[in-house]
Write a protein that holds these residues in place. Structure first.
Motif, PDB file in Angstrom:
ATOM      1  N   ALA A 120       0.763  -1.298  -0.162  1.00 15.70           N
ATOM      2  CA  ALA A 120       0.039  -0.024  -0.016  1.00 15.70           C
ATOM      3  C   ALA A 120       0.973   1.212  -0.021  1.00 15.70           C
ATOM      4  O   ALA A 120       2.205   1.137  -0.036  1.00 15.70           O
ATOM      5  N   PHE A 121       0.334   2.481   0.319  1.00 13.50           N
ATOM      6  CA  PHE A 121       1.146   3.761   0.008  1.00 13.50           C
ATOM      7  C   PHE A 121       0.859   4.570   1.298  1.00 13.50           C
ATOM      8  O   PHE A 121      -0.002   4.458   1.970  1.00 13.50           O
ATOM      9  N   ASP A 122       1.679   5.136   1.325  1.00 18.66           N
ATOM     10  CA  ASP A 122       1.925   6.361   2.704  1.00 18.66           C
ATOM     11  C   ASP A 122       0.778   7.086   2.246  1.00 18.66           C
ATOM     12  O   ASP A 122       0.504   7.822   1.187  1.00 18.66           O
ATOM     13  N   GLY A 123      -0.073   7.576   3.389  1.00 24.41           N
ATOM     14  CA  GLY A 123      -1.068   8.539   3.300  1.00 24.41           C
ATOM     15  C   GLY A 123      -2.492   7.830   2.758  1.00 24.41           C
ATOM     16  O   GLY A 123      -3.361   8.596   2.798  1.00 24.41           O
ATOM     17  N   ALA A 124      -2.322   6.506   2.453  1.00 25.70           N
ATOM     18  CA  ALA A 124      -3.600   5.957   2.004  1.00 25.70           C
ATOM     19  C   ALA A 124      -4.635   5.805   3.107  1.00 25.70           C
ATOM     20  O   ALA A 124      -4.410   5.881   4.329  1.00 25.70           O
ATOM     21  N   PHE A 125      -6.040   5.621   2.574  1.00 25.08           N
ATOM     22  CA  PHE A 125      -7.162   5.483   3.447  1.00 25.08           C
ATOM     23  C   PHE A 125      -8.072   4.584   2.730  1.00 25.08           C
ATOM     24  O   PHE A 125      -8.423   4.727   1.725  1.00 25.08           O
TER      25      PHE A 125
END
Length: 416
Positions: A124-129
């Motif tokens: 997944a990625f930084d900042g994801a929700f």
């Protein structure tokens, strides 16, 4: 107002109690009118109480209010899945399942990729929700407040920097981080999927770098990794297109849907390649309320309204209104705290920063209160809660949009 019977762990952005709404306007229990730039956090792309959706809900409620689809199929579920398969802009045969929410769609997607690949690792990625359920918490690229006090979460999940012109992370930086991840942390052969938002919502409307998206698609093809696009917030016309992944020039393998799919009723979906959706044993997917008939009827009415012509017109009108007004504010140096305009199409954020470029979180808190008092509801976002998230209904009347931006302008000038 807040009742003591409601958990104090639920955070309330605006301390008002709403009673009713129409398109882009809502009224509280005291009769005060607000222009709604929150839209149920991206749920109401067609506004509050759209007449076509309300009529569909009423009609369906007289015929069948509920049946569990896995017990016996019903016509609204069947009709909606047929419509969705035609609405998704990909070239491969589409299959899918309906869920109660976007988070439930993400949970089922994780089951699907495990079954299809025999692997468990997720990137997944930084900042994801991606949700507040236990498995989706670990996908989120932010600890506070979602992961605090929860303990060990389902995994394995790894995170990469999210490359975007809106946050200054380049494609090269993200690819370098990926190379390090696969040389230090995990064997790429163990990776089941990447999950990414074409435009990050919670992080402040950050648009994914196109070059990176295409490199990611090539990597997934080479290594047999499933690419999941989370379109829960960015989908159904928010960027002026049916879905935001189209601007990236790629086709995801699975697509997560939610929020504006149901015109305000709880509904989500996982759709994608039929070979992926069909790999679990019978009974491996389903749910009691998933694809409720009334929610399906609302979704069918929603799709009736979301023609390409409508979406392009609404998206262009709202984008022009926001971008032109923002540029005028910049030219006039309206506020020393006015930072960048983020996002694409009608999915826009306005960053508040201090003179040294650091997030102006205190000013955003002040702005929320000032705007609310003046009759405008706004939603915060960003890691530091310093980006205004603009989510007015796509169907907002131009005069109401202008009135809302006038209020925002006046409140920006008052920030101290």
């Amino acid at each position: 107002m807040r009742s003591e019977t409601i958990s104090q762990s639920i955070n309330i952005v605006h301390p008002v109690t709403l009673s009713h709404g129409k398109n882009a306007e809502v009224w509280d229990t005291d009769g005060k009118r607000y222009i709604d730039f929150v839209g149920g956090i991206g749920v109401l792309n067609l506004g509050h109480c759209h007449p076509r959706i309300v009529d569909a809900i009423r009609e369906q409620a007289t015929r069948l209010t509920h049946y569990a689809f896995n017990a016996a199929p019903h016509t609204p579920y069947l009709a909606l899945m047929d419509r969705l398969s035609a609405f998704i802009p990909v070239d491969y045969p589409v299959s899918g399942m309906l869920t109660n929410s976007g988070a439930e769609a993400a949970e089922n997607a994780l089951k699907i990729v495990r079954g299809a690949t025999g692997r468990t690792a997720v990137i997944a990625f930084d900042g994801a929700f991606h949700g507040r359920t236990l498995a989706t918490l670990n996908l989120n690229g932010k600890v506070a407040p979602y992961k605090q006090k929860i303990g060990v979460l389902p995994g394995p999940v790894y995170h990469l920097p999210f490359p975007s012109q809106d946050n200054g992370v380049t494609c090269a930086q993200a690819l370098n981080a990926m190379e390090r991840l696969f040389s230090v942390e995990i064997d790429i052969e163990d990776v089941a999927c990447f999950i990414v938002e074409p435009v990050q919502g919670e992080a402040g409307f950050l648009a994914l770098d196109i070059e990176f998206a295409q490199a990611l698609r090539r990597l997934c093809d080479e290594k047999g990794i499933v690419l999941i696009a989370d379109e829960i917030q960015s989908g159904f016309g928010r960027t002026g297109q049916r879905f935001a992944f189209s601007r990236l020039g790629i086709e995801p393998d699975l697509i997560l849907l939610g929020k504006s799919i149901g015109g305000g009723l709880p509904l989500g979906a996982v759709v994608g390649r039929k070979t992926l959706l069909d790999n679990l044993p019978k009974g491996g997917l389903g749910g009691t309320y998933s694809g409720n008939p009334v929610a399906c009827a609302a979704a069918l009415a929603t799709l009736d309204e979301m023609t390409d012509a409508h979406l392009q017109m609404w998206g262009a009108q709202q984008e022009e209104a926001i971008v032109s007004r923002y540029q005028a504010w910049r030219d006039r140096k309206l506020s020393p705290y006015l930072g960048r305009l983020t996002g694409v199409g009608a999915m826009r954020g306005i960053e508040l920063v201090n003179a040294d470029g650091t997030p102006a979180a205190a000013q955003l808190t002040q702005l929320l209160a000032l705007a609310r008092e003046a009759g405008l509801l706004l939603m915060p976002s960003g890691k530091s809660r310093h980006i205004i998230r603009l989510l007015a209904p796509l169907t907002i009347e131009p005069a109401v949009m202008g009135e809302g931006l006038d209020i925002l302008e006046a409140c920006l000038k008052k920030l101290v």
